[in-house]
Motif scaffolding. Structure first.
Motif, mmCIF file in Angstrom:
data_model
loop_
_atom_site.group_PDB
_atom_site.id
_atom_site.type_symbol
_atom_site.label_atom_id
_atom_site.label_comp_id
_atom_site.label_asym_id
_atom_site.label_seq_id
_atom_site.Cartn_x
_atom_site.Cartn_y
_atom_site.Cartn_z
ATOM 1 N N THR A 251 2.129 -6.493 -14.106
ATOM 2 C CA THR A 251 0.689 -6.369 -13.867
ATOM 3 C C THR A 251 0.306 -4.892 -13.775
ATOM 4 O OG1 THR A 251 0.905 -6.349 -11.458
ATOM 5 C CG2 THR A 251 0.727 -8.511 -12.537
ATOM 6 N N LEU A 252 -0.992 -4.635 -13.815
ATOM 7 C CA LEU A 252 -1.479 -3.259 -13.643
ATOM 8 C C LEU A 252 -1.089 -2.715 -12.267
ATOM 9 C CD1 LEU A 252 -5.025 -3.632 -15.207
ATOM 10 C CD2 LEU A 252 -3.282 -2.032 -15.997
ATOM 11 N N ALA A 253 -1.207 -3.549 -11.249
ATOM 12 C CA ALA A 253 -0.852 -3.111 -9.891
ATOM 13 C C ALA A 253 0.618 -2.726 -9.811
ATOM 14 C CB ALA A 253 -1.175 -4.219 -8.893
ATOM 15 N N GLN A 254 1.484 -3.541 -10.392
ATOM 16 C CA GLN A 254 2.917 -3.242 -10.373
ATOM 17 C C GLN A 254 3.217 -1.950 -11.125
ATOM 18 O OE1 GLN A 254 4.185 -6.931 -12.060
ATOM 19 N NE2 GLN A 254 4.037 -8.043 -10.114
ATOM 20 N N LEU A 255 2.527 -1.730 -12.222
ATOM 21 C CA LEU A 255 2.717 -0.498 -12.998
ATOM 22 C C LEU A 255 2.306 0.725 -12.169
ATOM 23 C CD1 LEU A 255 3.475 0.450 -15.951
ATOM 24 C CD2 LEU A 255 1.004 0.631 -16.326
ATOM 25 N N ALA A 256 1.162 0.616 -11.490
ATOM 26 C CA ALA A 256 0.665 1.737 -10.682
ATOM 27 C C ALA A 256 1.615 2.039 -9.521
ATOM 28 C CB ALA A 256 -0.729 1.424 -10.150
ATOM 29 N N LEU A 257 2.173 1.002 -8.898
ATOM 30 C CA LEU A 257 3.122 1.192 -7.794
ATOM 31 C C LEU A 257 4.435 1.775 -8.301
ATOM 32 C CD1 LEU A 257 2.556 -2.062 -5.694
ATOM 33 C CD2 LEU A 257 1.904 0.265 -5.051
ATOM 34 N N ALA A 258 4.898 1.284 -9.442
ATOM 35 C CA ALA A 258 6.146 1.788 -10.011
ATOM 36 C C ALA A 258 6.016 3.268 -10.358
ATOM 37 C CB ALA A 258 6.525 0.979 -11.248
ATOM 38 N N TRP A 259 4.867 3.658 -10.910
ATOM 39 C CA TRP A 259 4.624 5.082 -11.202
ATOM 40 C C TRP A 259 4.648 5.892 -9.911
ATOM 41 C CZ3 TRP A 259 0.824 8.422 -9.496
ATOM 42 C CH2 TRP A 259 0.787 9.672 -10.112
ATOM 43 N N LEU A 260 4.033 5.373 -8.863
ATOM 44 C CA LEU A 260 3.889 6.134 -7.620
ATOM 45 C C LEU A 260 5.240 6.353 -6.931
ATOM 46 C CD1 LEU A 260 1.688 7.471 -5.938
ATOM 47 C CD2 LEU A 260 1.376 5.315 -4.728
ATOM 48 N N ILE A 261 6.066 5.309 -6.853
ATOM 49 C CA ILE A 261 7.350 5.474 -6.159
ATOM 50 C C ILE A 261 8.363 6.247 -7.008
ATOM 51 C CG2 ILE A 261 7.012 3.461 -4.684
ATOM 52 C CD1 ILE A 261 8.949 1.891 -6.446
ATOM 53 N N ALA A 262 7.976 6.574 -8.242
ATOM 54 C CA ALA A 262 8.814 7.453 -9.078
ATOM 55 C C ALA A 262 8.455 8.926 -8.884
ATOM 56 C CB ALA A 262 8.659 7.078 -10.550
ATOM 57 N N GLN A 263 7.404 9.199 -8.120
ATOM 58 C CA GLN A 263 6.998 10.584 -7.852
ATOM 59 C C GLN A 263 7.903 11.185 -6.771
ATOM 60 O OE1 GLN A 263 4.722 11.767 -10.082
ATOM 61 N NE2 GLN A 263 5.024 9.653 -10.778
ATOM 62 N N PRO A 264 8.016 12.516 -6.725
ATOM 63 C CA PRO A 264 8.936 13.155 -5.773
ATOM 64 C C PRO A 264 8.680 12.758 -4.324
ATOM 65 C CG PRO A 264 8.088 14.760 -7.357
ATOM 66 C CD PRO A 264 7.327 13.493 -7.578
ATOM 67 N N ASN A 265 9.740 12.361 -3.621
ATOM 68 C CA ASN A 265 9.702 12.085 -2.171
ATOM 69 C C ASN A 265 8.700 11.010 -1.761
ATOM 70 O OD1 ASN A 265 11.201 14.560 -2.297
ATOM 71 N ND2 ASN A 265 10.769 14.905 -0.139
ATOM 72 N N THR A 266 8.229 10.186 -2.693
ATOM 73 C CA THR A 266 7.084 9.314 -2.423
ATOM 74 C C THR A 266 7.449 7.838 -2.315
ATOM 75 O OG1 THR A 266 5.577 10.872 -3.525
ATOM 76 C CG2 THR A 266 4.797 8.620 -3.248
ATOM 77 N N CYS A 267 6.977 7.228 -1.223
ATOM 78 C CA CYS A 267 6.981 5.775 -1.068
ATOM 79 C C CYS A 267 5.520 5.323 -1.045
ATOM 80 C CB CYS A 267 7.665 5.370 0.225
ATOM 81 S SG CYS A 267 9.432 5.798 0.288
#
Length: 320
Positions: A251-267
């Motif tokens: 889903t779009l939401a899952q894609l946005a979350l997956a992108w975010l937790i791939a950012q440095p030091n980010t949960c």
């Protein structure tokens, strides 16, 4: 699981946000569905739960307790003290109140919700607040100290008085002020970024149409991203994200979350109204994005963020 800052606490890459569990400033929230959402999230790998004393004046904490009291050893609990309670004695009392509401004898993370002075609160030196937090940590009532809605400079000042293991800013594909100064500082100092409003308060789910009107009492009507040209650009960007989500089978939401937790030091903190939303959020843990895909998503997000001229990192138009 990921290590929280320099602490011994380990947290899930996606956290369950529970502002909505307090009901205040939200509409259509049902306690039983919230409790089921938290339980489902824990079972699916979202074991860290973020709440605050101000969410429904303790109501959110009490709902969280109903959900996890019998599985306390499986979860990590995070709460926050509001800026009206930042004097030494007030911090101690607020923490004890949160522990009582949450039916636990310790918090894995305790955070200053907003800097002193926010919401017309009395100015209290950060040294005094940190002294109380350090004392709570020595007592074993809290395992780690964090801050929320702090700037880089405010975070650096707080660090002078004790170990800060996390900072909680508004951060999503469509809201990225934290990338300028805050996140580079966190990477340098081994501080975990707990991104809130990680789905831009639902905007990144793609469920809102061009003429959406919020119900009376829904605070999202004050969200800058839902207004004027910002909103139109966001809808255009969402249309560009859809083919990537389809290709990844998510889903779009899952894609946005997956992108975010791939950012440095980010949960990422993501709320859920019901078990279906919680399980959907958890599936983002299993989405692997290549460097090329991360870059493509990044560029689409900039179609929104490059036009946000407002330097104020607060998401809403109401006064803080």
């Amino acid at each position: 699981m990921r290590v929280l800052g320099k602490s011994e606490v380990k947290i899930s890459p996606i956290l369950m946000g529970t502002w909505q569990a307090g009901k205040a400033m939200w509409t259509g929230i049902k306690d039983e569905e919230t409790i089921q959402a938290i339980r489902s999230g824990v079972e699916a790998g979202i074991t860290t739960i973020d709440t605050a004393e101000i969410y429904g004046e303790g109501y959110s904490e009490q709902i969280v307790a109903q959900a996890v009291a019998d599985i306390r050893e499986k979860v990590q609990l995070a709460s926050k003290v509001f800026p009206t309670h930042l004097k030494y004695d007030q911090v101690i009392e607020a923490c004890d109140r949160s522990l009582k509401h949450l039916k636990t004898d310790y918090l894995d993370l305790y955070q200053i919700h907003w800097p002193s002075g926010s919401f017309n609160s009395e100015i209290v030196p950060i040294s005094e607040t940190m002294e109380a937090l350090n004392h709570l940590k020595q007592q074993g009532k809290i395992r780690a100290i964090g801050v929320s809605n702090f700037s880089r400079d405010q975070l650096a000042e707080a660090q002078q008085y004790g170990q800060i293991d996390s900072v909680q800013p508004p951060y999503s594909l469509f809201w990225r002020q934290a990338e300028k100064e805050l996140i580079p500082y966190c990477v340098e100092n081994e501080i975990t970024v707990l991104a809130y409003s990680s789905l831009a308060q639902g905007l990144l789910t793609g469920k809102f149409g061009p003429n959406h009107q919020f119900e009376e009492g829904d605070h999202r009507s004050k969200n800058k991203l839902f207004q004027g040209e910002n909103y139109q650009r966001a809808l255009s960007a969402i249309a560009d994200l859809r083919p990537i989500a389809e290709k990844k089978g998510c889903t779009l939401a899952q894609l946005a979350l997956a992108w975010l937790i791939a950012q440095p030091n980010t949960c990422a903190i993501a709320g859920a109204r019901n078990p279906e939303q919680a399980l959907g959020n958890a599936k983002a843990l299993n989405i692997n994005l290549s460097d090329a895909e991360l870059n493509e998503i990044d560029q689409i997000g900039r179609k929104v963020t490059d036009h946000l001229l407002d330097e104020n990192p607060v998401l809403w138009t109401f006064k803080v």
